[in-house]
Write an enzyme that holds these catalytic residues in place. Structure first.
Site, mmCIF file in Angstrom:
data_model
loop_
_atom_site.group_PDB
_atom_site.id
_atom_site.type_symbol
_atom_site.label_atom_id
_atom_site.label_comp_id
_atom_site.label_asym_id
_atom_site.label_seq_id
_atom_site.Cartn_x
_atom_site.Cartn_y
_atom_site.Cartn_z
ATOM 1 N N HIS A 1 -45.501 -7.583 37.764
ATOM 2 C CA HIS A 1 -44.772 -8.616 36.946
ATOM 3 C C HIS A 1 -45.842 -9.653 36.317
ATOM 4 C CE1 HIS A 1 -45.831 -9.803 41.133
ATOM 5 N NE2 HIS A 1 -45.896 -11.138 40.629
ATOM 6 N N THR B 1 -47.069 -9.678 31.212
ATOM 7 C CA THR B 1 -48.113 -8.929 30.102
ATOM 8 C C THR B 1 -48.975 -8.033 30.888
ATOM 9 O OG1 THR B 1 -49.710 -11.111 30.008
ATOM 10 C CG2 THR B 1 -47.898 -10.564 28.096
ATOM 11 N N ARG B 2 -49.405 -6.929 30.447
ATOM 12 C CA ARG B 2 -50.598 -6.207 30.911
ATOM 13 C C ARG B 2 -51.348 -5.745 29.626
ATOM 14 N NH1 ARG B 2 -49.069 -7.972 35.064
ATOM 15 N NH2 ARG B 2 -48.652 -7.008 36.855
ATOM 16 N N LYS C 1 -53.010 -16.600 29.066
ATOM 17 C CA LYS C 1 -52.929 -16.188 30.580
ATOM 18 C C LYS C 1 -54.308 -15.850 30.831
ATOM 19 C CE LYS C 1 -50.919 -12.310 33.074
ATOM 20 N NZ LYS C 1 -50.229 -11.254 33.102
ATOM 21 N N HIS D 1 -60.417 -10.992 38.061
ATOM 22 C CA HIS D 1 -60.282 -9.513 38.425
ATOM 23 C C HIS D 1 -60.826 -9.604 39.788
ATOM 24 C CE1 HIS D 1 -59.148 -5.703 37.527
ATOM 25 N NE2 HIS D 1 -60.185 -5.116 37.096
ATOM 26 N N CYS E 1 -49.812 -11.878 42.454
ATOM 27 C CA CYS E 1 -49.556 -10.720 42.017
ATOM 28 C C CYS E 1 -50.331 -9.952 43.125
ATOM 29 C CB CYS E 1 -49.668 -10.154 40.622
ATOM 30 S SG CYS E 1 -49.336 -8.649 40.185
ATOM 31 N N LYS F 1 -51.389 0.495 32.524
ATOM 32 C CA LYS F 1 -51.265 1.162 31.236
ATOM 33 C C LYS F 1 -50.902 2.667 31.284
ATOM 34 C CE LYS F 1 -55.572 -0.388 31.029
ATOM 35 N NZ LYS F 1 -55.734 -0.816 32.427
#
Ligand SMILES: Cc1cc2nc3c(=O)[nH]c(=O)nc-3n(C[C@H](O)[C@H](O)[C@H](O)COP(=O)(O)OP(=O)(O)OC[C@H]3O[C@@H](n4cnc5c(N)ncnc54)[C@H](O)[C@@H]3O)c2cc1C
Length: 382
Positions: free
Chosen positions: A49, A52-53, A266, A270, A314, A348
């Site tokens: 969710h 965007t990715r 956003k 990482h 997430c 992706k």
């Protein structure tokens, strides 16, 4: 006949990115397939969710991903045509950091190995071409022309819609409690009943350790905050002007940003997330987590660092080497395929991975060397 009475070719457990892509690929190949999810995908409790990715081709993690992402690009396009909706926007991508850092070195190595169209910009070049970005003077940027953004909830809805059109059955809000392989195939027990099939795909994301205990000491599930900020100079951060970015802001430490699609810029750190039980996740970000994202923006994209507009949490499911698990189950190589393709970068590839799942189930040679994704590499932990 109820779903429980139907003999399926394949049951797919977990309909996030990997499971919905597997169901899609299997249904297209005319397999009788049942997909089961404990929630109602697309949903916001797993790893797929946040609207965007990033999809990118100059792949710093390893050049072996380049052919997979190329195939995935083609299949995302096919899916767009299938459902008649846009799922991808090209923004270009920029991998920024010290010239000898792991991000820039890795992106260049992948691009050079596979002839990925790319350009290397000095810090001044980055500032000139992308005024919203302010790299340090000793940083360089690798421009990846094909990179862009996928919309994960739309992608999952499209995969499931198209699969249903091809005859797939989908059960939502039905949690799988256990599975077993017997002489007559596979049995899957859920809160709603029991289902049978010849083969099984396990793609349960953060819940994989519960369904594949062999992976319990291999996979670690961590909580990853994401934040959206209102930019003070909105014109610098539109998808047409601002690429997706990955920054090596300190040695081996990365944060990423996506342009403003009308809901703010956003940003996310990482990795660095805290281990968490996926059934008990605090979904609110802390003030420290919000401050860390704001500080990074302030340093590198100061005009993006306006009001915090929204935040979410997430889950990453990480392997020790941060590459995926895509393999047949060692105890049931003909019946069960295991897919844990996260480590914070799997989305992706989902369409290409769905195709790999089909190949693994039929015993056809996969398009890629999958040794990098084998379970055997973690034998010492299993
Ligand atoms: C903050 C964040 C940012 C990311 N950014 C990127 C990015 O920019 N680019 C990129 O490529 N990747 C990115 N990723 C990684 C990518 O999103 C993941 O690799 C991908 O979503 C993993 O998909 P999955 O199918 O393995 O897991 P999920 O999508 O979580 O799916 C697992 C599914 O299994 C279901 N399930 C679990 N247990 C059961 C059960 N017992 N019974 C039935 N169903 C069950 C769950 O409900 C869920 O729907 C990011 C991830 C996060 C968290």
């Amino acid at each position: 006949m109820t779903l429980a009475d139907r003999p399926y070719d394949v049951i797919v457990v977990g309909l996030g990115a990997m499971g919905s892509a597997s169901v899609y690929s299997l249904a297209r190949a005319r397999r009788r397939v049942l997909g089961i999810d404990r929630f109602a995908p697309p949903h916001e409790f797993g790893s797929s969710h946040g609207r965007t990715r990033i999809i990118r081709e100059a792949y710093f993690e390893h050049p072996a991903y380049v052919p997979i992402v190329r195939r995935a690009f083609d299949l995302w396009r096919e899916l767009e045509r299938d459902v008649g909706r846009s799922l991808y926007v090209k923004t270009r991508g920029l991998t920024i950091g010290p010239e000898d850092g792991m991000l820039v070195r890795g992106a260049r190595a992948s691009a050079e190995a596979f002839g990925v169209p790319h350009r290397v910009l000095s810090a001044a070049g980055v500032r000139e071409e992308f005024p919203g970005l302010q790299p340090l003077h000793d940083m360089v940027g690798v421009v990846d022309d094909r990179a862009g953004v996928l919309f994960p909830e739309r992608c999952i809805a499209a995969l499931l819609e198209s699969a249903a059109r091809d005859g797939a059955d989908v059960r939502r809000d039905d949690a799988v409690l256990g599975w077993e392989v017997g002489d007559d195939g596979v049995r899957v027990r859920t809160t709603g009943g029991e289902y049978r099939a010849k083969q099984l795909v396990l793609s349960a994301g953060a819940w994989m350790p519960q369904l594949v205990p062999d992976l319990a000491d291999v996979l670690s599930v961590v909580r990853q905050p994401i934040q959206w900020f209102d930019p003070s100079h909105a014109d610098e951060f539109s998808p047409a002007k601002c690429p997706v970015t990955l920054w090596e802001h300190a040695p081996n430490r990365v944060f990423y940003t996506l342009p403003d699609f009308g809901d703010g810029v956003k940003a996310g750190v990482h990795y660095e997330g805290q281990p968490v039980d996926p059934d008990h996740v605090d979904r609110r970000t802390s003030s420290d987590e919000d401050a860390q994202a704001a500080d990074l923006l302030q340093r590198f994209m100061p005009h993006a660092n306006g009001r915090l507009r929204e935040s979410q949490v997430c889950l990453y499911t990480n392997t020790p080497d941060l590459h995926f698990v895509i393999d047949v189950h060692p105890a049931h190589p003909k019946q069960v395929v295991v897919v844990s393709a996260c480590s914070g970068h799997g989305f992706k590839f989902a369409t290409a991975i769905g195709e790999v799942v089909l190949a693994l189930l039929t015993g056809a040679p996969p398009r890629y060397d999958l040794s990098m994704f084998s379970m055997a590499r973690f034998a010492a932990r299993m």
